[in-house]
Design an enzyme around this catalytic site. Structure first.
Site, mmCIF file in Angstrom:
data_model
loop_
_atom_site.group_PDB
_atom_site.id
_atom_site.type_symbol
_atom_site.label_atom_id
_atom_site.label_comp_id
_atom_site.label_asym_id
_atom_site.label_seq_id
_atom_site.Cartn_x
_atom_site.Cartn_y
_atom_site.Cartn_z
ATOM 1 N N ASP A 140 39.676 19.076 8.566
ATOM 2 C CA ASP A 140 40.621 19.750 9.225
ATOM 3 C C ASP A 140 40.254 21.104 9.732
ATOM 4 O O ASP A 140 38.802 21.400 9.711
ATOM 5 C CB ASP A 140 42.060 19.600 8.856
ATOM 6 C CG ASP A 140 43.208 19.539 9.895
ATOM 7 O OD1 ASP A 140 43.114 20.376 10.680
ATOM 8 O OD2 ASP A 140 43.838 18.525 9.733
ATOM 9 N N HIS A 209 46.617 24.198 12.558
ATOM 10 C CA HIS A 209 46.461 22.841 12.611
ATOM 11 C C HIS A 209 46.420 22.246 10.951
ATOM 12 O O HIS A 209 47.251 21.213 10.239
ATOM 13 C CB HIS A 209 45.635 22.080 13.200
ATOM 14 C CG HIS A 209 45.715 20.676 13.481
ATOM 15 N ND1 HIS A 209 44.941 19.687 12.453
ATOM 16 C CD2 HIS A 209 46.207 19.696 14.649
ATOM 17 C CE1 HIS A 209 45.251 18.426 12.998
ATOM 18 N NE2 HIS A 209 45.923 18.610 14.184
ATOM 19 N N SER A 533 48.377 13.316 14.554
ATOM 20 C CA SER A 533 47.883 14.271 13.668
ATOM 21 C C SER A 533 48.954 14.579 12.591
ATOM 22 O O SER A 533 48.654 14.653 11.352
ATOM 23 C CB SER A 533 47.634 15.673 14.282
ATOM 24 O OG SER A 533 46.407 15.770 14.818
#
Ligand SMILES: *[C@@H]1O[C@H](CO)[C@@H](O)[C@H](O)[C@H]1NC(C)=O
Ligand SMILES: *[C@@H]1O[C@H](CO)[C@@H](O)[C@H](O)[C@H]1NC(C)=O
Ligand SMILES: *[C@@H]1O[C@H](CO)[C@@H](O)[C@H](O)[C@H]1NC(C)=O
Ligand SMILES: *[C@@H]1O[C@H](CO)[C@@H](O)[C@H](O)[C@H]1NC(C)=O
Ligand SMILES: *[C@@H]1O[C@H](CO)[C@@H](O)[C@H](O)[C@H]1NC(C)=O
Ligand SMILES: *[C@@H]1O[C@H](CO)[C@@H](O)[C@H](O)[C@H]1NC(C)=O
Ligand SMILES: *[C@@H]1O[C@H](CO)[C@@H](O)[C@H](O)[C@H]1NC(C)=O
Length: 751
Positions: A140, A209, A533
C-alpha cells in the site's frame, strides 16, 4: 482530484506495449526460483541483460532495477521496446511485461465518507486468541507508525520466525517499528524510473490510504475516534492484536508493477501469513502471467500466504479485476449508517442528501440551477455540470447552485465544490446521475442527491420565484435501510478472463469507513473513505482471526470458510440489493454474499485447493506443459485432472456455456465434528435442472474428503446468466455455494 483521472488514462495507455511512449521499465518474469543464491541470480540477470546490451556489462548493470529471487525468479530492468522483445525469446523467460501503474481502489481519492465504529466486528462467542501470532503484510502507501491505532501497548514480543526488516528511511522523523508494526520496507525504483520524481525514501505514509487500510484490518482500539465529530465512538480493526508488516509500493500517483513484485518477493521471504492489497489493475486485466499481481499472488499462495484484494471501483458489469482463483477478491457494500445534510426549501419541503460537510449556513440563500449562471464561452449545459471556469461569478455570488455530476465526469464532486466556492456561491446541491452513494467532504455547505430528488428541486426552482434554501451541516444517521447493500461503484462480474471462476468472491463494508489517517495529509489523524480498498481490509482482519485459530489451514480453506458462510440476505431478511435504486443483487455483485463473521469459525466443510490444483487450472485454460514448467519451475505436468476451469475445487460453481447437460465435480473436507451428516439443498437457477450426487454425505472423521457431482441441464429457455445456490446442511453448519449458469446460445458467441 484530477490526478485520479489522469492516472486512469495513463494506465490504459501503457497497457499497449507498442505505443511510442512505452514504459521504460519492463518486468522479465521467469517463473519459480531455481537457485537460493541471490548473488548467482544477480549474475545471471546481468548476463541476460548483457546479451541485449550488445555485450556491455556496464550498461547491463545500469539498466537493472530489481532482482526477484525469494518467492519466484525474474527481474525488472530499463529496456527499449526492441530489447524487451528480444528478452521474450531468451531461454527461461516466461513473459516480459511493461511496468504498469496500478490505482488504489478508493473511489475518487478525495471523496471521503464514513461508517459506524460499531461495525468493527464485535462477534459473540468468537475466539480472538492467538492473533499476535498472525502477520499481515500490506502492499500500500506505507503507514503512519505514531498513530495510536498502531500502538504496541501490551503486545508480546515479535514472533521469532519473523525474518523481515524495518527500514528507517530518510524522512524526519525516522520511521521506527514496534511490536505492532514489526516490519516496514519501501520500493521506489520502479516508480522513480517512470515518474522521474524524487520522493522521501521511507515506508512512512504521507497519503493516508495505507494507514487507513492497515488500521481497518488490524488497528488497536481507539475510544474516541471521529471525523470532525461525525461517526464518533470507539473503533478498532478486525484483528487488533495481529502484527503488521508494511510494504510501501504506492506513491503520489500510483503503484508500479516492478515495485509491487519486489514487495511480494520480500513478503514471501519475510514470513507474512496474509497479504492485503487494496489496489489493482484497471479493467480489463491482462492474462495471469502478464499481470504482476496475479504472478506475485500465485507464488504467495504457493508459499501458504492468503492474498486478499479489492475487486475495483468501476461499478459496471464485467469490470471485476484481481480475477485469479488463488486470490480472495472483495466487493464493497454499504452499511446502515449514513452521513446526511438536510436541504430545507423555503416552501417548507425538506430533502436529505449525502454529505460530510460540517459548514453551517448563516441564513437561507437563493437556490438556482448552475445552468442559469453560466459564463464565459460555456453553454448552460456545460455549466450545469459546474465544470471549471464555467460559472459567472457575478451571477453565482451568494447563491446555492444545483450542479449535475455524470457517471463519466472527469472531475470529482469535491472538485465541483471548489469551482462553486470560487464563483462566490454559498452552497451547492449536487445531482449524482450515477447514484454512486458516496458522501463527500465538500469545501462549503453542500449535499449529494439522486436524480429523482434532484429533478424535484429543479422543478421547484422552475416554478417558484426567488426560492430560498438552507443546507444544514452533516450529521450521522444510524439504522438506514436496506443494509447491507452493494455500492454502486463496486466492480462486478462476470470474470472477463475466466468466466468459469466467479468474481468477486465476497462483499464487505466499503462505504463510509472511519479509520486511521496520515497527519501529513490535511493534518487529520482519522478519515472517512470509501472504496473496495476499504472493503478488502475488513476481510483481511477476519481472515487473520481465522488464521489465528486454525494456523494449519491452507489459504483456500480459509477462503472457503469466508465464502460458504456469507449471507445473501439483508438485516431484515430480504435479498440484498445491488444499488440505491433497489435492483436485487446477483452473484456478480455479491460473490458468495456479505461477509458474515458468525459462521466463519465453524464452516463445517471446506473446498480446499492446493498449488497443484491451480496448476491444473492453468492447464485447463490452455497453458501447455512447457509454459507450465516455466511458470512453476518444478517438474509438474499437465495431469488434466481438471478438464475445464469449472472443475477447479472452488467454493462457487459457474458453468458459463451450458450445452445439453454438464457435470461439475467438487471435493469437500470435513473440518467439523468427526461424525457428521450433510444433506444437499439446492435452489436451482431459473430454467436449470440441478442434480447433486450423492445427496447425502456421511463423514466419520475430521479431515475426511468426499466427492460429489452437480449435474446441470436446461429445463426451460433462459437468456444470459441465471443464479441459484447449493447448500450442504447439517444441524450446525450451512455450507453454501452460489450456482451461476448460462445456457449456450445457438447463435454461438453472441451476448
Ligand atoms: C473526536 O476526536 C477528538 C480527538 O481526535 C476527541 O478529542 C473528541 O473527544 C472526539 N469527539 C467525540 C464526540 O468522540
Ligand atoms: C426541515 O428541516 C429544518 C432544518 O433542519 C427543520 O427545522 C424543519 O422542521 C424541517 N421541516 C420538516 C417539515 O420536516
Ligand atoms: C456575468 O454576468 C454579468 C451579469 O449578468 C454580465 O454583466 C457579465 O458580462 C458576465 N460575465 C461573463 C464573463 O460572462
Ligand atoms: C426547468 O426549465 C428549463 C427551461 O426554462 C427546462 O429546460 C427544464 O427541463 C426545467 N426543469 C425541470 C426539472 O422542470
Ligand atoms: C525434475 O526431474 C529431473 C529428472 O527426473 C530431476 O533430475 C530433477 O531433480 C527434477 N526437478 C525438480 C525440481 O523436481
Ligand atoms: C475424489 O475424486 C478424486 C479425483 O477424481 C479421486 O482421486 C479421489 O479418490 C476421490 N475421492 C473419493 C473419496 O472418492
Ligand atoms: C446429467 O443429467 C442429464 C439429464 O438430467 C442426463 O441425461 C445426463 O446423463 C447426466 N449427466 C451426467 C454426467 O451424469
Amino acid at each position: 482530484m484530477a490526478t485520479l483521472q489522469y492516472l486512469l488514462l495513463l494506465v490504459i495507455a501503457t497497457n499497449v506495449i507498442t505505443i511510442c511512449f512505452a514504459s521504460q521499465v519492463y518486468i522479465v518474469y521467469m517463473g519459480s526460483k531455481t537457485s537460493d543464491n541471490p548473488d548467482e541470480i544477480l549474475r545471471q540477470n546481468h548476463q541476460m541483460l548483457t546479451a541485449v546490451h550488445k555485450g556491455s556489462l556496464e550498461k547491463a548493470e545500469e539498466s537493472h532495477v530489481y532482482s526477484y529471487s525469494n518467492g519466484f525468479r525474474g527481474f525488472a530492468a530499463k529496456l527499449t521496446e526492441e530489447q524487451a522483445l528480444a528478452m521474450t525469446k531468451m531461454p527461461g523467460v516466461v513473459s516480459v511485461f511493461p511496468n504498469l501503474k496500478r490505482g488504489l481502489h478508493t473511489t475518487h481519492s478525495w471523496d471521503f465518507m464514513g461508517l459506524s465504529s460499531d461495525e468493527s466486528m464485535e462477534i459473540p462467542g468468537f475466539s480472538t486468541k492467538n492473533q499476535e501470532n498472525v502477520i499481515i503484510g500490506f502492499i500500500d502507501t506505507g503507514i503512519w507508525p505514531e498513530s495510536p491505532s498502531f500502538s504496541d501497548n501490551q503486545m508480546p514480543p515479535v514472533p521469532p520466525r519473523w525474518k523481515g526488516r524495518c527500514q528507517t528511511g530518510e524522512a524526519l522523523p525516522a520511521f521506527s517499528c514496534n511490536r505492532k508494526i514489526i516490519g516496514a520496507r519501501y520500493y521506489l525504483s520502479g516508480y522513480a524510473a517512470e515518474e522521474k520524481a524524487t520522493k522521501i525514501k521511507s515506508p512512512r505514509d504521507t497519503s493516508g490510504h495505507g494507514s487507513h487500510t492497515a488500521s481497518t484490518a488490524a488497528g488497536r482500539y481507539i475510544k474516541d475516534m471521529n471525523f470532525s465529530g461525525l461517526a464518533a465512538g470507539g473503533a478498532r480493526g478486525g484483528a487488533p492484536m495481529a502484527r503488521i508488516a508494511v510494504y510501501k509500493t504506492c506513491w503520489d500517483s500510483g503503484c508500479y508493477d516492478a515495485d509491487i513484485l519486489a514487495a511480494f518477493d520480500d513478503a514471501i521471504k519475510d514470513g507474512v501469513d496474509i497479504l492485503s492489497l487494496s489496489l489493482g489493475p484497471e479493467s480489463p486485466q491482462g492474462d495471469y502471467f502478464d499481470d504482476a499481481i496475479s504472478v506475485g499472488s500465485f507464488h504467495a499462495v504457493s508459499h501458504n500466504i492468503l492474498v486478499v484484494s479489492s475487486v475495483g471501483n468501476d461499478g459496471s458489469r464485467g469490470s471485476a479485476t484481481n480475477l485469479a482463483p488463488w486470490m480472495l477478491t472483495v466487493a464493497a457494500s454499504a452499511m446502515d449508517r449514513e452521513f446526511i445534510s438536510e436541504i430545507s426549501l423555503g416552501d417548507g419541503t425538506n430533502f436529505t442528501g449525502e454529505s460530510l460537510s460540517q459548514f453551517k449556513m448563516k441564513q437561507p440563500a437563493r437556490i438556482v440551477s448552475a445552468a442559469d449562471v453560466n459564463g464565459g464561452y460555456f453553454t448552460p449545459y456545460q455549466s450545469s455540470y459546474c465544470i471549471d471556469s464555467s460559472l459567472n461569478a457575478t451571477k453565482a455570488r451568494g447563491k446555492i447552485l444545483v450542479c449535475r455530476h455524470a457517471e463519466s465526469s472527469t472531475d470529482s464532486k469535491l472538485a465541483k465544490s471548489t469551482v462553486v466556492q470560487k464563483a462566490g456561491a454559498v452552497g451547492m446541491v449536487i445531482i449524482d446521475e450515477a447514484e454512486k452513494d458516496v458522501a463527500v467532504q465538500f469545501v462549503l455547505p453542500a449535499a449529494t442527491v439522486g436524480v429523482k430528488i434532484g429533478d424535484r428541486i429543479l422543478s421547484y426552482i422552475n416554478h417558484t420565484r426567488r426560492l430560498r434554501a438552507l443546507i444544514s451541516p452533516a450529521k450521522t444517521v444510524l439504522g438506514s435501510q436496506p443494509a447491507p447493500r452493494v455500492t454502486g461503484f463496486s466492480s462486478r462480474g462476470p470474470n472477463a478472463l475466466t468466466p468459469e471462476i466467479l468474481k468477486p468472491d465476497i462483499t464487505a463494508p466499503g462505504l463510509n469507513i472511519l479509520a486511521a489517517w496520515s497527519p501529513a495529509n490535511k493534518k487529520m489523524n482519522f478519515n472517512i473513505l470509501s472504496g473496495t480498498s476499504m472493503a478488502c481490509p475488513h476481510v483481511t482482519g477476519l481472515v487473520a482471526l481465522i488464521k489465528a485459530v486454525y494456523p494449519s489451514w491452507s489459504p483456500s480453506a480459509i477462503k472457503s470458510a469466508v465464502m460458504t458462510s456469507a449471507t445473501v440476505l439483508d438485516r431484515k431478511g430480504n435479498p440484498i440489493t445491488a444499488d440505491p435504486g433497489g435492483r436485487l443483487a446477483s452473484s456478480f455483485d455479491l460473490g458468495a454474499g456479505f461477509l458474515n463473521p458468525t459462521g466463519v469459525m465453524n464452516p463445517g466443510l471446506v473446498y480446499d485447493a492446493r498449488p497443484a490444483d491451480y496448476k491444473s487450472f492453468l492447464c485447463s485454460i490452455g497453458y501447455d506443459q512447457k509454459k507450465l514448467h516455466l511458470v512453476t519451475g518444478d517438474n509438474s505436468t499437465c495431469d488434466h485432472s481438471i478438464n475445464t476451469a469449472s472443475n477447479l475445487n472452488y467454493p462457487s460453481i459457474t458453468v458459463p456455456n451450458l450445452k445439453g447437460s454438464y457435470s461439475v465435480t467438487r471435493t469437500v473436507t470435513n473440518v467439523g465434528n468427526h461424525r457428521s451428516i450433510y444433506r444437499a439443498i439446492v435452489s436451482p437457477p431459473p430454467g436449470i435442472n440441478v442434480n447433486v450426487t450423492p445427496k447425502v454425505l456421511i463423514f466419520n472423521r475430521y479431515g475426511q474428503k468426499m466427492n460429489f457431482t452437480v449435474n446441470f441441464s436446461a429445463s426451460a429457455a433462459s437468456k444470459g446468466y441465471v443464479f441459484g445456490s447449493l447448500t450442504w446442511k447439517n444441524g450446525i453448519s450451512h455450507v453454501t455455494s452460489p450456482l451461476v449458469v448460462r445456457v449456450a446460445s445457438h447463435s454461438s458467441g453472441m451476448l
